[in-house]
Design a protein around this motif. Structure first.
Motif: not given
Length: 57
Positions: A31-52
């Motif tokens: 609940s402390q998260v004040t902003e969130l930008v999310a994008r989803k791409w289809y890739s042969d190299n699945p992963r999650a990239e997180v920047m805080i």
């Protein structure tokens, strides 16, 4: 490569899983998260990239 869009998780579920996984690790509660930008791409190299970025009080 083709991707089965029916099997692909919704972007909001992906974001929720990441936020929940970082609770008690990066922040006390997601609940402390004040902003969130999310994008989803289809890739042969699945992963999650997180920047805080910390905001100043």
């Amino acid at each position: 490569m083709s991707y089965d869009l029916q099997l692909s998780p919704d972007i909001d579920n992906l974001a929720k899983g990441i936020k929940d996984g970082l609770s008690k690790v990066i922040w006390h509660d997601d609940s402390q998260v004040t902003e969130l930008v999310a994008r989803k791409w289809y890739s042969d190299n699945p992963r999650a990239e997180v920047m805080i970025e910390w905001s100043e009080k």
